[in-house]
Scaffold this active site. Structure first.
Site, PDB file in Angstrom:
ATOM      1  N   GLU A 121       0.806  -1.154   0.159  1.00  0.00           N
ATOM      2  CA  GLU A 121       0.071   0.076   0.125  1.00  0.00           C
ATOM      3  C   GLU A 121       0.993   1.209   0.033  1.00  0.00           C
ATOM      4  OE1 GLU A 121      -3.694   1.971   2.151  1.00  0.00           O
ATOM      5  OE2 GLU A 121      -2.812   0.415   3.042  1.00  0.00           O
ATOM      6  N   HIS A 186      -4.283   7.092  -1.876  1.00  0.00           N
ATOM      7  CA  HIS A 186      -3.541   8.016  -1.116  1.00  0.00           C
ATOM      8  C   HIS A 186      -3.134   9.345  -1.847  1.00  0.00           C
ATOM      9  CE1 HIS A 186      -4.014   5.842   2.925  1.00  0.00           C
ATOM     10  NE2 HIS A 186      -3.952   4.770   1.946  1.00  0.00           N
ATOM     11  N   ASN A 210     -11.935   7.192   0.090  1.00  0.00           N
ATOM     12  CA  ASN A 210     -11.049   7.312   1.505  1.00  0.00           C
ATOM     13  C   ASN A 210      -9.837   7.583   0.692  1.00  0.00           C
ATOM     14  OD1 ASN A 210     -12.736   4.652   2.612  1.00  0.00           O
ATOM     15  ND2 ASN A 210     -12.932   6.695   3.271  1.00  0.00           N
ATOM     16  N   GLY A 239     -19.377   0.342   7.197  1.00  0.00           N
ATOM     17  CA  GLY A 239     -20.462   1.180   7.562  1.00  0.00           C
ATOM     18  C   GLY A 239     -19.755   2.527   8.125  1.00  0.00           C
ATOM     19  N   HIS A 241     -16.272   3.619   7.137  1.00  0.00           N
ATOM     20  CA  HIS A 241     -15.635   4.299   6.207  1.00  0.00           C
ATOM     21  C   HIS A 241     -16.444   5.124   4.864  1.00  0.00           C
ATOM     22  CE1 HIS A 241     -12.089   2.291   8.179  1.00  0.00           C
ATOM     23  NE2 HIS A 241     -11.169   3.033   7.462  1.00  0.00           N
ATOM     24  N   ASP A 263      -9.465  -4.049   4.778  1.00  0.00           N
ATOM     25  CA  ASP A 263      -8.480  -2.954   5.256  1.00  0.00           C
ATOM     26  C   ASP A 263      -8.367  -3.249   6.797  1.00  0.00           C
ATOM     27  OD1 ASP A 263      -6.588  -0.767   5.148  1.00  0.00           O
ATOM     28  OD2 ASP A 263      -8.318   0.660   4.975  1.00  0.00           O
TER      29      ASP A 263
END
Length: 372
Positions: A121, A186, A210, A239, A241, A263
């Site tokens: 990631e 990101h 996100n 529920g 994020h 995640d």
């Protein structure tokens, strides 16, 4: 061996039938009848594949700890995840190499989930949208570093996230996409920058909504670029994020390109309290994990099967939610010839779920490793 009288998830839908198998599936469909385990009308679906999970039960994929990887493998399997991608954080190269080496040397137990490849990631992310990633460990996109880490893992990197607006990102994407799936995430990238990155070889989107700009009618950003490019998109359906309405919207936009992920962090499967993530302190309260002392979400505390159930409760059709946790992630990590579907020649990795989607049995390689 044979399981009969099931509702099979087969080629995108459900039909009555059964499956015949050894270590791999030999026959599947409505013609598989006769003697065998009677599923009693339960759903029979492929084992879930969690391509984005950092940890659970006190362990983290970045720890470089073989005992922790074994604990994770067994935790995932007991809950219905039969294959997983250890997902590392933004760390310095020595720590990442240690994690890669532990992953390379890992050998699963028979009651554990398959290690299906590594998900990097970080560290090639944007500072402004780093989320729970440590600022001091961010690194400009560096193909040589990526290749060193892939080599340390035994060539197991299947997915890497990059912020496309960072200098050198497009060249990195062109190179890395020859070896694995490249994801945008990101990132503060605008629509044009993101679309250029997809044109360069990226094909996936890390935890949609996100750590990226929101979808805006005059600044559509990464989300619209991903849709226009035909990219796959991850979604955390805990529920917390992503609002349920946005889960439904993402499903309508991405359909068969949607991928459910957990995640999850090392606090998953653990009591509320203080933990760490990539060397940073996190706190879990009521199942919600944040960077300690802030409101910044740090990941989830759910198991992927929880995420599937919640996606269905939010309004995603069951067959689409199942595909998003099995078929699509298998294709994304380029393992669809072995994993993710009930087809002859695939591993006999599958689950039995009742009408409430409660887990009744887990099979890995034709061996029942869990039952209720």
């Amino acid at each position: 061996m044979r399981i009969v009288n099931a509702k099979l998830f087969y080629r995108g839908g459900f039909l009555p039938g059964g499956v015949e198998f050894g270590e791999t599936i030999t026959r599947v469909g409505p013609t598989v009848t006769g003697e065998g385990r009677d599923a009693g009308g339960c759903y029979l679906i492929p084992g879930l594949i969690d391509i984005h999970t950092h940890g659970a039960v006190g362990a983290d994929a970045s720890d470089g700890d073989s005992a922790g990887l074994e604990r994770l493998s067994r935790y995932y399997a007991a809950g219905g995840v039969t294959a997983w991608c250890p997902t590392t954080m933004t760390l310095q190269e020595p720590e990442l190499r240690r994690a890669m080496t532990a992953i390379r040397d890992f050998r699963r137990r028979l009651d554990g989930a398959r290690l299906a490849g590594v998900n990097l990631e970080g560290p090639f992310l944007c500072a402004a949208k780093r989320g729970a990633q440590a600022l001091e460990n961010l690194h400009t996109p560096d193909l040589d570093l990526f290749l060193r880490l892939n080599d340390a893992s035994g060539g197991q990197v299947r997915l890497v996230t990059v912020a496309p607006e960072v200098e050198g990102a497009l060249d990195f994407i062109r190179g890395a996409s020859q070896l694995c799936t490249v994801s945008l995430g990101h990132t503060a990238a605008d629509y044009d920058t993101a679309l250029a990155a997809y044109d360069a070889g990226a094909s996936h989107t890390t935890h949609l909504f996100n750590a990226m700009p929101p979808l805006h009618h005059r600044a559509p950003g990464v989300i619209a670029a991903a849709a226009d490019a035909g990219a796959t998109a991850e979604l955390i359906t805990d529920g917390l994020h992503v609002h349920p309405a946005m889960v439904r919207l993402a499903h309508r936009i991405f359909r068969e390109k949607l991928v459910l992920i957990s995640d999850s962090l090392r606090c998953a499967g653990m009591p509320d309290g203080d933990y760490t993530l990539g060397g940073q302190p996190i706190t879990m309260t009521g199942g919600k994990a944040t960077l300690s002392g802030t409101d910044t979400l740090a990941g989830s505390s759910i198991h992927l099967l929880d995420g599937l159930r919640r996606a269905v409760a939010f309004g995603v059709p069951l067959e689409d939610a199942v595909a998003a946790a099995t078929v699509t992630p298998a294709k994304l990590i380029r393992r669809e010839g072995e994993l993710g579907s009930l087809e002859p020649g695939r591993y006999a990795d599958f689950l039995l779920l009742d009408e409430q989607l409660d887990l009744k049995a887990v099979y890995i390689g034709g061996r029942q490793i869990h039952s209720n």
